[in-house]
Design an enzyme around this catalytic site. Structure first.
Site, PDB file in Angstrom:
ATOM      1  N   LYS A   1      -6.654  15.703  -8.400  1.00  0.00           N
ATOM      2  CA  LYS A   1      -6.322  17.064  -7.954  1.00  0.00           C
ATOM      3  C   LYS A   1      -4.901  17.520  -8.311  1.00  0.00           C
ATOM      4  CE  LYS A   1      -9.483  17.393  -4.043  1.00  0.00           C
ATOM      5  NZ  LYS A   1      -9.643  17.834  -2.644  1.00  0.00           N
TER       6      LYS A   1
ATOM      7  N   ASP B   1     -10.010  24.329  -0.983  1.00  0.00           N
ATOM      8  CA  ASP B   1     -10.127  23.452   0.201  1.00  0.00           C
ATOM      9  C   ASP B   1      -9.603  24.143   1.457  1.00  0.00           C
ATOM     10  OD1 ASP B   1     -11.262  21.225  -1.072  1.00  0.00           O
ATOM     11  OD2 ASP B   1      -9.312  20.476  -1.698  1.00  0.00           O
TER      12      ASP B   1
END
Ligand code: ATR
Length: 289
Positions: free
Chosen positions: A76, A112
């Protein structure tokens, strides 16, 4: 086809998730269900990408004409340098979990945090304005969530972390975005006295150590909202103890569903079929838990 997909591609929509490991990801089952539900021809595949092949894998997204991919652990942060553009939120958070390919131009987003907040609002706290929120943990997951929570104008967010400096540094970095305070775990008990919402972003309590708990449950005030990012198990020890104290509880499953829903909407331009996506993930979890 009359549907507007926001992407002029011939052939089926190619989507996937890159991670290492990846075999246990529930994203394929969730997005395959979503594609079928909206009758879009396409596939969402698990892509096992080792860190040393990340550059080639991202080049492959362009070469193979993937419309987009999700990116998960451990890529990420490192993937950010390989993209053409970054959404402002992803840049501030310092992590990307969703990539959109517009004719070879790759843009990174972080869904997220916004996914978590959408789920928290729909399932537990419709209006976060003016609320006092205690967040446990100050790692990557906490950054995404706190960034999204700050957009909701809470009265205050207190970040408590095992390593106090990480929490204090984050509070300093984002002091311009809202009332954010960083502290160590020794401040949890006092901070909870005024809290409306408690959120665990640490991995404490995750399978297989399911009896672990990130703090003394006796400190949880009766009737507040307690949320845990963990969704394996669906009810962590923290949530079990909170429920016993008359608290409203919120599990991490919603965050997983809605981070996927935002990604699906970015790729297709269509509203994500969240009910069906949740059902698909629950069915899959029940088969393996
Ligand atoms: P993620 O991306 O999932 O947030 P991370 O960046 O490694 O993962 O962050 C994990 C967070 O959980 C950190 O805030 C970590 O605290 P430290 O900064 O002190 O490492 C916290 N954490 C992890 N295990 C913990 C434990 N056993 N007790 C308390 N906090 C813990």
């Amino acid at each position: 086809m009359s549907k507007e997909i926001g992407y002029s591609s011939s052939g089926p929509l190619l989507l996937g998730v890159m991670g290492d490991p990846i075999a246990h990801s529930k994203s394929p089952v969730m997005h395959e269900a979503a594609l079928r539900a909206v009758s879009l021809p396409g596939s969402y595949v698990p892509l096992h990408v080792k860190p040393e092949y990340l550059t080639q894998a991202i080049e492959g997204v362009r070469a193979l004409g993937f419309r987009g991919v999700n990116v998960t652990v451990p890529h990420k942060v490192n993937v950010m340098d390989l993209l053409d553009e970054l959404d402002e939120g992803a840049r501030r958070i310092g992590a990307v979990n969703t990539i959109v390919n517009n004719n070879g131009v790759l843009t990174g987003y972080n869904t997220d945090g916004i996914g978590y907040v959408r789920s928290l609002k729909e399932e537990a706290v419709p209006d976060l304005k003016g609320k006092t929120i205690l967040v446990l943990g100050a790692g990557g997951a906490a950054r995404g969530i706190i960034h999204a929570l700050l957009q909701e104008s809470p009265a205050q967010i207190i970040v408590a972390n095992r390593t106090p400096d990480t929490a204090k540094q984050l509070a300093g970095e984002w002091s311009g975005l809202g009332n954010l305070i960083g502290c160590g775990n020794d401040s949890i008990e006092a901070s909870l006295k005024n809290a409306d919402v408690l959120i665990n972003t640490t991995s404490v309590g995750m399978h297989p150590a399911v009896s672990d708990i990130p703090m003394n449950p006796e400190w949880i005030p009766e009737g507040i909202v307690v949320s845990d990012l963990i969704y394996n198990p669906l009810q962590t020890e923290l949530l079990r103890q909170a429920e016993a104290r008359g608290c409203r509880t919120h599990s991490g499953l919603g965050m997983f569903i809605y981070q996927g829903a935002y990604a699906f909407e970015y790729w297709t331009g269509l509203e994500a079929p969240v009910v069906l996506m949740r059902e698909a993930v629950l069915r899959s979890l029940q088969g393996t838990l």
